[in-house]
Design a protein around this motif. Structure first.
Motif, PDB file in Angstrom:
ATOM      1  N   THR A  98      42.566  32.159  51.314  1.00 40.12           N
ATOM      2  CA  THR A  98      41.943  33.357  51.862  1.00 40.12           C
ATOM      3  C   THR A  98      41.794  34.493  50.836  1.00 40.12           C
ATOM      4  N   ARG A  99      40.521  34.927  50.712  1.00 38.78           N
ATOM      5  CA  ARG A  99      40.276  36.100  49.830  1.00 38.78           C
ATOM      6  C   ARG A  99      40.307  37.407  50.847  1.00 38.78           C
ATOM      7  N   ALA A 100      41.406  38.426  50.532  1.00 43.62           N
ATOM      8  CA  ALA A 100      41.703  39.559  51.562  1.00 43.62           C
ATOM      9  C   ALA A 100      41.488  40.992  50.669  1.00 43.62           C
ATOM     10  N   VAL A 101      40.720  42.095  51.465  1.00 38.75           N
ATOM     11  CA  VAL A 101      40.790  43.230  50.862  1.00 38.75           C
ATOM     12  C   VAL A 101      41.150  44.275  51.735  1.00 38.75           C
ATOM     13  N   SER A 102      41.947  45.260  51.345  1.00 41.31           N
ATOM     14  CA  SER A 102      42.474  46.211  52.141  1.00 41.31           C
ATOM     15  C   SER A 102      41.396  47.493  52.035  1.00 41.31           C
ATOM     16  N   LEU A 103      40.639  47.746  53.330  1.00 38.68           N
ATOM     17  CA  LEU A 103      39.613  48.638  53.372  1.00 38.68           C
ATOM     18  C   LEU A 103      39.675  50.089  53.039  1.00 38.68           C
ATOM     19  N   VAL A 104      38.729  50.469  52.045  1.00 40.90           N
ATOM     20  CA  VAL A 104      38.819  51.671  51.582  1.00 40.90           C
ATOM     21  C   VAL A 104      37.811  52.507  52.305  1.00 40.90           C
ATOM     22  N   PRO A 105      37.748  52.913  53.385  1.00 41.40           N
ATOM     23  CA  PRO A 105      36.865  53.635  54.054  1.00 41.40           C
ATOM     24  C   PRO A 105      35.784  54.438  53.404  1.00 41.40           C
ATOM     25  N   GLU A 106      36.183  55.377  52.500  1.00 40.00           N
ATOM     26  CA  GLU A 106      35.285  56.160  51.713  1.00 40.00           C
ATOM     27  C   GLU A 106      34.175  55.435  51.127  1.00 40.00           C
ATOM     28  N   ARG A 107      34.233  54.179  50.973  1.00 36.66           N
ATOM     29  CA  ARG A 107      33.136  53.278  50.220  1.00 36.66           C
ATOM     30  C   ARG A 107      32.237  52.933  51.063  1.00 36.66           C
ATOM     31  N   PHE A 108      32.313  52.936  52.377  1.00 36.08           N
ATOM     32  CA  PHE A 108      31.207  52.628  53.263  1.00 36.08           C
ATOM     33  C   PHE A 108      30.881  53.294  54.512  1.00 36.08           C
ATOM     34  N   VAL A 109      32.038  54.369  54.890  1.00 37.08           N
ATOM     35  CA  VAL A 109      31.906  54.946  56.038  1.00 37.08           C
ATOM     36  C   VAL A 109      30.593  55.885  56.164  1.00 37.08           C
TER      37      VAL A 109
END
Lengths: 268, 268, 268
Positions: free
Chosen positions: C107-118
């Motif tokens: 499994t590949r997993a990333v911790s969301l960084v909201p500033e990049r897409f919100v």
């Protein structure tokens, strides 16, 4: 026109069963597939209820709509699967009567032969996903009905209760209580017309069980809020309703109960 | 962008009524039609509840979304049908107030003239299917709002309860209890801001009915599990909640009940 | 193939929350977006139940399906958001374990960084709408998983109860009661096969709690209506069922209860 597929099940919407059906449909079906939930709240294993719903909804759908009906208490047993074409639309499901209320002499039906279209392992408890969906996907991709199986031999038929007519009375049965508590009978507009000319209709009275006799009106708002009346519902079945209320509760009506229609004397 | 149509009804999902709406929409609507169930669980005939839901959801939808609202206890009576355009989106439904909480001076509204767009027989009990859907399909196919009827004359307006403000207190009403038991009031963020500067907010206390006074926090997890708090919900209404619990049950809140907001003395 | 996005929430279908998610998805997502309700009836804040449902349904969906999972009691707190890729499909939701039952070394997993897409304001109580949906829309538009955040560090894992094996007994736990009252355990077909060769299966007996021992059969219809039996369900988990009945009610089974499997002596 896109490829419309409706789903009628007794799965409810809480478990993952409906989603599993849809996942496989998207995986195997055409790119322009459009899914419509007809209902997933058929009572568990209630084949007759499913048959009534199937019959009530289909005339509103566009030509070529495919209806998947998965109410299947006999899953895994020797019961066959069935696909049929009727009135320009299609149905797939178990051969247990769920489609039988719409079948007549013009219906084409085949008994499914899973070997001809199944693509993976078949579980013993979920033919909706493992047999009926692959058949539906094949049909939705443009295959002919006859490629899915052999001519069906004596598909299971459910018996529809027939209203009883005499000169003084038309007597029927409660088929369904809807969400509003409307009490829907098996007496159709055509049967009332055949029994009494419309000039007599203002004198008709209706009752359910041993509740009071009610007038026949045109719409709910024709009587005061909280009052009962009978009317011809949106699919032309006689129903008993209470304006802004629950007729089943108010009149103690249950599915299978008696509905009577009589005419007051002229000038009475 | 596809043609989005949302559906808000009090039909529930058990009966075939929603499926009948959808069948006719697919039959009459554009090829790129996309249907979204807003909710079918409005309380039977609860026009005010529908009006609140309609107001809450629409700002999240893309431009040109068309919202069909069928909560229609007066179906078949003299009540008119209404179509309106507001904020770049569209609504169609009965003229009984279901759209009225979003209407203002910028709203264009027409009173439906069914003869201009109806394509089949019109039942007396299901105008959702026989009148509003054909109107919606026409609009979805690109017709101008004004082709569906005449300028609406005094559409029915529902009265929105207005919070009461004094120097010591802001008092409002419970509008809705959601699935989690969150108690949602009619007090908006803007009204609190107009009443007290945000520097005072840490000293604000909120109660519902005669339950204990609760602090105003930012999110559910700001208080321990099982503890109550007030916060500004996702649509900027003041709500009372219990972290991982049911505030309505815990505090005995019901729709229509009182919600109070006051400020503790500074340095107290 | 269209862009499929499934939704799993504990929002229920009565409130407008699901519709708000969908509205934003349509506003931000690709033109060929297709939404599928996996379920909205996860128990309020029941992260483990959501994790089980997420694990059960995904193998049926086509490659590239994106699953949005919003069961999020910690919303607004410091809990992170997570996006992962597994088996050719994608998941987005809170980092509270909802995806953990399917995660493994691949499994590949990333911790969301909201500033990049919100794209708009972020409420403190509805990250499903304000954070996870914008992330999902970005992924659905073709962005790489890694653009949504940083490599996830120790995502929250839920512990899956492991069946206990001895020479005389295989003991497991009730994971779920479905709509039919079928009692679904954490004992898989593979675990039974590893414990006893299939030649012994006709002698296997199963019980839930202290209810009577039941035979292991192939399908519901293998026993008379109203009788209980155990079988391997459609996802290859051992379940206890009653043909056309409710096993949970009949045998007093509850989630978390004990399920036992033993073998009768040969020739007994």
């Amino acid at each position: 026109m896109r490829t419309l597929v409706t789903l009628t099940t007794d799965f409810g919407t809480r478990d993952t069963y409906v989603a599993q059906l849809k996942g496989v449909l998207y995986a195997l079906g055409p790119r322009d597939l459009e899914l419509v939930d007809l209902t997933h709240e058929i009572g568990a294993q209630q084949v007759m209820e499913a048959a009534l719903f199937v019959r009530a909804a289909w005339p509103r759908f566009p030509p070529k709509t495919l209806h998947l009906v998965v109410v299947d208490p006999g899953v895994g047993s020797a019961r066959r699967g069935l696909a049929c074409a009727h009135g320009g639309q299609y149905w797939i499901g178990p051969d247990n009567g769920v489609m039988s209320l719409l079948m007549d002499g013009t219906t084409r039906a085949v008994s499914l032969v899973p070997e001809r279209f199944v693509v993976g392992p078949v579980s013993a408890t979920f033919h909706g996903r493992d047999v009926f969906v692959p058949a539906a996907a094949r049909l939705a991709m443009g295959a002919a009905l006859e490629t899915l199986g052999d001519a069906a031999f004596e598909p299971v038929r459910l018996s529809w209760p027939v209203p009883q007519v005499s000169s003084s009375e038309l007597q029927g049965t409660v088929l369904h209580i809807d969400r509003f508590g409307n009490v829907i009978s098996n007496i159709s507009r055509a049967e009332i017309e055949a029994w009494q000319p419309t000039s007599v209709w203002p004198r008709l009275r209706v009752r359910v069980g041993s509740a009071p006799w009610l007038p026949l009106v045109r719409c709910y708002a024709d009587v005061p809020e909280g009052s009962g009346a009978a009317l011809l519902g949106s699919s032309d079945w006689l129903e008993v309703a209470v304006n802004c209320g629950d007729a089943a509760q108010q009149f103690g009506a249950v599915a299978g109960g008696r509905v009577q229609l009589c005419a007051l004397p002229a000038g009475g």
